[in-house]
Design an enzyme around this catalytic site. Structure first.
Site, PDB file in Angstrom:
ATOM      1  CB  SER A  41      19.682  -4.793  12.609  1.00  0.00           C
ATOM      2  OG  SER A  41      19.649  -4.759  14.009  1.00  0.00           O
ATOM      3  CG  HIS A 161      23.856  -9.117  15.021  1.00  0.00           C
ATOM      4  ND1 HIS A 161      23.277  -8.848  16.228  1.00  0.00           N
ATOM      5  CD2 HIS A 161      23.880  -7.945  14.350  1.00  0.00           C
ATOM      6  CE1 HIS A 161      22.956  -7.570  16.303  1.00  0.00           C
ATOM      7  NE2 HIS A 161      23.303  -7.004  15.163  1.00  0.00           N
ATOM      8  CD  GLU A 170      20.422  -8.738  19.812  1.00  0.00           C
ATOM      9  OE1 GLU A 170      20.287  -8.550  21.029  1.00  0.00           O
ATOM     10  OE2 GLU A 170      20.678  -7.835  18.996  1.00  0.00           O
ATOM     11  CD  GLU A 211      24.740  -7.828  19.439  1.00  0.00           C
ATOM     12  OE1 GLU A 211      23.993  -8.493  20.173  1.00  0.00           O
ATOM     13  OE2 GLU A 211      24.454  -6.687  19.020  1.00  0.00           O
ATOM     14  CG  ASP A 248      16.568  -7.373  19.278  1.00  0.00           C
ATOM     15  OD1 ASP A 248      15.470  -7.148  18.721  1.00  0.00           O
ATOM     16  OD2 ASP A 248      17.555  -6.622  19.153  1.00  0.00           O
ATOM     17  CD  GLU A 290      16.228  -5.072  21.727  1.00  0.00           C
ATOM     18  OE1 GLU A 290      16.734  -5.657  22.709  1.00  0.00           O
ATOM     19  OE2 GLU A 290      16.914  -4.492  20.875  1.00  0.00           O
ATOM     20  CG  ASP A 317      16.904  -1.368  19.192  1.00  0.00           C
ATOM     21  OD1 ASP A 317      17.336  -0.198  19.122  1.00  0.00           O
ATOM     22  OD2 ASP A 317      17.531  -2.331  18.705  1.00  0.00           O
ATOM     23  CE  LYS A 342      20.864  -0.903  19.930  1.00  0.00           C
ATOM     24  NZ  LYS A 342      20.178  -1.408  18.703  1.00  0.00           N
ATOM     25  CG  HIS A 370      26.102  -4.325  22.875  1.00  0.00           C
ATOM     26  ND1 HIS A 370      26.781  -5.485  22.628  1.00  0.00           N
ATOM     27  CD2 HIS A 370      24.778  -4.636  22.686  1.00  0.00           C
ATOM     28  CE1 HIS A 370      25.942  -6.448  22.298  1.00  0.00           C
ATOM     29  NE2 HIS A 370      24.719  -5.968  22.329  1.00  0.00           N
ATOM     30  CE  LYS A 393      20.451  -5.669  22.664  1.00  0.00           C
ATOM     31  NZ  LYS A 393      19.448  -6.059  21.657  1.00  0.00           N
TER      32      LYS A 393
END
Ligand code: PGA
Ligand code: ZN
Length: 428
Positions: A41, A161, A170, A211, A248, A290, A317, A342, A370, A393
């Site tokens: 994403s 995910h 998340e 994840e 997130d 997030e 992010d 990131k 990650h 994270k």
């Protein structure tokens, strides 16, 4: 200390998608590898992840990207002192000569940049986190206090995910009420295992998403948070006092034509989504959110920060994509109070360090992260410690692409007597 040879390999990430490992060899026979992760994403302004197209790996191969680097990028660095990370990264930026690493691809520039860092650390016979810490000092004159990061553990997966009905990506826990990394991590692991029992008892699948978190067939955030609360309580920990929630939302993924569209066809304006987040926070101790809003919804973000920023860590992010120019705009416009870091969003280690530096100067918290497509490499664990980032994270404590980072942190924690601040990391 001179670079003798550079080459690269087409390897696989945790989703079985090709990615790149670069190798740097020195005159003294030392060699190290840099590994590159990949997102699902992604923010639209991230540095370019270049792929070959064509038939193999559904167009996702990187062999052509490596061939191009072999010809026109790698030879430019032969003979350079591997310890000069700053000059090497600046040269990468110059040779690429685009805003977003579109010429060579951030996947190959980052592989090179990280391999250089690891080879230099080996050449100096230093642990990687100590070497990274010295980069802040040597190139930016910053004395960074190293510390163990507070984990943000993604134990329930949705969005891009997983293939369940959860719109937010998340659902994470943060072990805030502990005085050591080891105790905090143990709490997160026990909650994760307890969640497995909770899901099992209720007849939900305990298969995991990208994840490592569970991806049960549920479709509301309330249900996700309530299941996690139950898991925390039955593992004997205290919700809020010891463990809090982090979300997130990855809202860019659900933003269409000015509205946020949920899978039950519910449509929200940014104002309504902010109200919804406020109401979630009034029912559950959510300490961090997030990407609460879309990456281009700057007005909404200012509003969100104004309404929730005093009590909640608001992490950019997709909004900031580890890019210091975009982040600068956020600082000026009072948007967010935290930045996700990131390395592959920007494509060199030096630029990553510059963005972390900017965050520290402006009292934004930093979360080293990650990607959903990872490798077994644990560079970000060392980066989190060496940069004194405060938070990391890196998924659930499941699948070795995730546990490699936690395992490295457990070892660093055993070797060094570093502080772990817990909840106060969340206050900028
Ligand atoms: P990605 O997502 O790695 O799939 O892009 C992670 C995140 O949004 O934080
Ligand atoms: Zn995100």
């Amino acid at each position: 200390m001179k670079i003798k040879k550079i080459d690269a390999y087409e390897i696989l990430d945790s989703r079985g998608t090709p990615t790149i490992a670069a190798r740097v060899q020195l005159d003294n026979e030392i060699e190290e590898f840099g590994f590159v992760p990949s997102g699902a994403s992604t923010g639209s302004k991230e540095a370019v992840e270049k792929r070959d197209g064509g038939k193999s790996f559904n167009g996702k191969g990187v062999k052509g990207v490596i061939d191009e680097a072999d010809k026109n990028l790698f030879p430019q660095f032969l003979g350079m002192d591997v310890r000069d990370q700053l000059s090497i990264d600046r040269k990468i930026i110059e040779l690429d000569a685009t805003q977003n690493k579109a010429k060579f691809g951030a996947n190959v520039t980052l592989a090179l940049s990280l391999a250089v860092c690891k080879a230099a650390a080996s050449a100096e016979n230093k642990k990687l986190y100590l070497y990274i810490n010295s980069l802040f000092k040597n190139f930016f004159n910053l004395n960074i206090q190293m510390k163990m990061p507070l984990p943000m553990m993604n134990i329930l997966n949705g969005g891009a995910h997983a293939n369940n009905g959860l719109d937010f990506q998340e659902f994470m826990v943060q072990p805030v009420g502990f005085s050591s990394f080891k105790e905090g991590l143990t709490c997160g692991v026990e909650v994760f295992n307890s969640l497995k029992n909770t899901l099992n008892k209720k007849g939900f699948s305990t298969a995991v998403g990208d994840e490592g978190g569970f991806a049960p067939e549920i479709n509301s955030s309330e249900e996700a948070l309530s299941l996690i609360s139950e898991a925390i309580s039955s593992s004997g920990y205290k919700v809020d006092k010891e463990v809090t929630f982090a979300l997130d939302c990855a809202s860019t993924e659900i933003f269409k034509d000015g509205n946020y569209i949920f899978s039950d066809n519910n449509k929200m304006s940014n104002k309504e989504l902010i109200q919804y987040l406020i109401s979630l926070k009034s029912s559950y101790p959510i300490t961090s959110i997030e990407d609460g809003l879309d990456e281009n919804d700057w007005q909404g973000w200012a509003d969100l920060t104004n309404k929730m920023g005093k009590q909640t860590q608001l992490v950019g992010d997709d909004l900031f994509v580890t890019n210091k120019d975009i982040f600068q705009r956020g600082i000026q416009e009072n948007v967010a109070n935290s930045i996700l870091i990131k390395i592959n969003q920007i494509g060199t280690l030096t630029e990553t360090i510059e963005t972390i530096k900017l965050a520290k100067e402006n009292n934004y918290t930093t979360v080293i992260s990650h990607r959903s497509g990872e490798t077994e490499d644990s560079f970000i664990a060392d980066l989190a410690v060496g940069s004194g980032a405060g938070q990391i994270k890196t998924g659930a404590p499941s699948r070795s692409d995730r546990t490699s980072k936690y395992n490295r942190l457990l070892m660093i924690d055993a070797w060094e007597n570093l502080e772990f601040l817990g909840r106060s990391e969340l206050e900028q």
